[in-house]
Scaffold this motif. Sequence first.
Motif, mmCIF file in Angstrom:
data_model
loop_
_atom_site.group_PDB
_atom_site.id
_atom_site.type_symbol
_atom_site.label_atom_id
_atom_site.label_comp_id
_atom_site.label_asym_id
_atom_site.label_seq_id
_atom_site.Cartn_x
_atom_site.Cartn_y
_atom_site.Cartn_z
ATOM 1 N N MET A 1 0.844 -1.186 0.000
ATOM 2 C CA MET A 1 0.000 0.000 0.000
ATOM 3 C C MET A 1 0.886 1.246 0.000
ATOM 4 O O MET A 1 1.782 1.371 0.830
ATOM 5 C CB MET A 1 -0.898 0.008 1.246
ATOM 6 C CG MET A 1 -1.856 1.185 1.295
ATOM 7 S SD MET A 1 -2.913 1.123 2.766
ATOM 8 C CE MET A 1 -3.869 -0.350 2.413
ATOM 9 N N ASN A 2 0.652 2.176 -0.963
ATOM 10 C CA ASN A 2 1.514 3.337 -1.026
ATOM 11 C C ASN A 2 1.112 4.370 0.017
ATOM 12 O O ASN A 2 0.004 4.351 0.561
ATOM 13 C CB ASN A 2 1.508 3.951 -2.439
ATOM 14 C CG ASN A 2 0.112 4.387 -2.869
ATOM 15 O OD1 ASN A 2 -0.571 5.089 -2.140
ATOM 16 N ND2 ASN A 2 -0.289 3.970 -4.068
ATOM 17 N N ALA A 3 2.038 5.313 0.258
ATOM 18 C CA ALA A 3 1.836 6.287 1.329
ATOM 19 C C ALA A 3 0.672 7.208 1.054
ATOM 20 O O ALA A 3 -0.077 7.585 1.969
ATOM 21 C CB ALA A 3 3.115 7.092 1.531
ATOM 22 N N SER A 4 0.454 7.584 -0.212
ATOM 23 C CA SER A 4 -0.640 8.507 -0.525
ATOM 24 C C SER A 4 -1.991 7.875 -0.260
ATOM 25 O O SER A 4 -2.914 8.531 0.243
ATOM 26 C CB SER A 4 -0.548 8.958 -1.981
ATOM 27 O OG SER A 4 -0.666 7.852 -2.869
ATOM 28 N N ARG A 5 -2.117 6.568 -0.570
ATOM 29 C CA ARG A 5 -3.382 5.888 -0.290
ATOM 30 C C ARG A 5 -3.616 5.783 1.214
ATOM 31 O O ARG A 5 -4.727 5.987 1.688
ATOM 32 C CB ARG A 5 -3.378 4.498 -0.920
ATOM 33 C CG ARG A 5 -4.699 3.768 -0.730
ATOM 34 C CD ARG A 5 -4.708 2.423 -1.414
ATOM 35 N NE ARG A 5 -5.965 1.734 -1.199
ATOM 36 C CZ ARG A 5 -6.213 0.497 -1.614
ATOM 37 N NH1 ARG A 5 -5.291 -0.172 -2.292
ATOM 38 N NH2 ARG A 5 -7.375 -0.068 -1.366
ATOM 39 N N ALA A 7 -2.577 7.856 3.444
ATOM 40 C CA ALA A 7 -2.956 9.196 3.900
ATOM 41 C C ALA A 7 -4.417 9.473 3.574
ATOM 42 O O ALA A 7 -5.148 10.036 4.400
ATOM 43 C CB ALA A 7 -2.058 10.239 3.254
ATOM 44 N N ARG A 8 -4.854 9.087 2.372
ATOM 45 C CA ARG A 8 -6.260 9.302 1.995
ATOM 46 C C ARG A 8 -7.187 8.525 2.911
ATOM 47 O O ARG A 8 -8.240 9.028 3.321
ATOM 48 C CB ARG A 8 -6.481 8.883 0.537
ATOM 49 C CG ARG A 8 -5.910 9.849 -0.488
ATOM 50 C CD ARG A 8 -6.527 9.611 -1.856
ATOM 51 N NE ARG A 8 -6.276 8.254 -2.323
ATOM 52 C CZ ARG A 8 -5.217 7.891 -3.026
ATOM 53 N NH1 ARG A 8 -4.273 8.776 -3.319
ATOM 54 N NH2 ARG A 8 -5.079 6.636 -3.450
ATOM 55 N N GLU A 9 -6.818 7.290 3.219
ATOM 56 C CA GLU A 9 -7.656 6.478 4.112
ATOM 57 C C GLU A 9 -7.717 7.082 5.502
ATOM 58 O O GLU A 9 -8.763 7.045 6.163
ATOM 59 C CB GLU A 9 -7.112 5.044 4.167
ATOM 60 C CG GLU A 9 -7.300 4.281 2.860
ATOM 61 C CD GLU A 9 -6.671 2.910 2.899
ATOM 62 O OE1 GLU A 9 -5.877 2.646 3.841
ATOM 63 O OE2 GLU A 9 -6.966 2.101 2.002
ATOM 64 N N ARG A 10 -6.596 7.635 5.956
ATOM 65 C CA ARG A 10 -6.577 8.265 7.272
ATOM 66 C C ARG A 10 -7.472 9.504 7.291
ATOM 67 O O ARG A 10 -8.238 9.711 8.233
ATOM 68 C CB ARG A 10 -5.150 8.620 7.660
ATOM 69 C CG ARG A 10 -5.045 9.189 9.073
ATOM 70 C CD ARG A 10 -3.602 9.235 9.552
ATOM 71 N NE ARG A 10 -2.775 10.058 8.673
ATOM 72 C CZ ARG A 10 -1.825 9.594 7.873
ATOM 73 N NH1 ARG A 10 -1.575 8.295 7.820
ATOM 74 N NH2 ARG A 10 -1.105 10.409 7.115
ATOM 75 N N VAL A 11 -7.397 10.307 6.238
ATOM 76 C CA VAL A 11 -8.247 11.494 6.152
ATOM 77 C C VAL A 11 -9.709 11.085 6.086
ATOM 78 O O VAL A 11 -10.571 11.705 6.735
ATOM 79 C CB VAL A 11 -7.861 12.336 4.916
ATOM 80 C CG1 VAL A 11 -8.893 13.430 4.672
ATOM 81 C CG2 VAL A 11 -6.473 12.952 5.104
ATOM 82 N N ARG A 12 -10.014 10.036 5.323
ATOM 83 C CA ARG A 12 -11.401 9.564 5.214
ATOM 84 C C ARG A 12 -11.913 9.102 6.582
ATOM 85 O O ARG A 12 -13.031 9.451 6.976
ATOM 86 C CB ARG A 12 -11.481 8.420 4.212
ATOM 87 C CG ARG A 12 -12.885 7.832 4.064
ATOM 88 C CD ARG A 12 -12.911 6.688 3.062
ATOM 89 N NE ARG A 12 -14.218 6.077 3.001
ATOM 90 C CZ ARG A 12 -15.223 6.534 2.273
ATOM 91 N NH1 ARG A 12 -15.075 7.598 1.518
ATOM 92 N NH2 ARG A 12 -16.397 5.916 2.284
#
Length: 237
Positions: A1-5, A7-12
């Motif tokens: 899993m890449n870092a940007s994904r 981060a998006r999951e954390r924001v979601r």
Amino acid sequence: MNASRTARERVRAELIGEIKQVARRQLAEQGAAGLSLRAVARELGMVSSAIYRYFPSRDDLLTALIIEAFDAVGAAVEEAEAACPRDRHLDRWMASCRAVRTWALAHPHEYALIHGSPVPGYVAPEDTAVAAARDGIVMARILRDAHEAGELSPLPGLPPAPASFASDAQGLREALFVDLSDDVIARALAAWTSIYGYVSFELYGMYRNVIEGDRAAAFDHTALTQAHIMGLAPAPN
């Protein structure tokens, strides 16, 4: 899993948490029937269409809140019961019952969501069943353990369960109450109903001018009475 994904999951996840927090505040102020996705979005500074990416409908948000509430009271019961010695069956029962009341008094609006008046137009999906069963599973385990230890002795002279209850008892036996008789299962259901009935009466003001003294002591008496009816007796010292 890449870092940007990630981060998006954390924001979601954080935004979903904020949505639930605002929704719980709406529950406290307006009740479940007044819950509005548009109002939640407005308070969060979101356009109303954006919130539907997280909760497609009000009912989806209600379901999430209901599951969260059931999980919370279930976790409170599990933690309280687990802190008791395994052979102290009555202590485990009393701890479980007190945990229900303590959680309810601390979270009255969440309690009302799961044990109050039905929300008009809302039908709880099967998704809520697992969370809703957590506290009942603890109660059934206490009775099973007492039965297996030969320490379940119901009061004499109690009426038997009606014959019409046999099929329901069999279903409950397969799901929860392994090896327990129809009579014990019926008394367990009555006991759990009594516990939640007391908590509901207390929260909704039905004991005003009725029990104005030590309501915790009165609750303990209710729980202890039901324990003796089911056959849970104090462990020998």
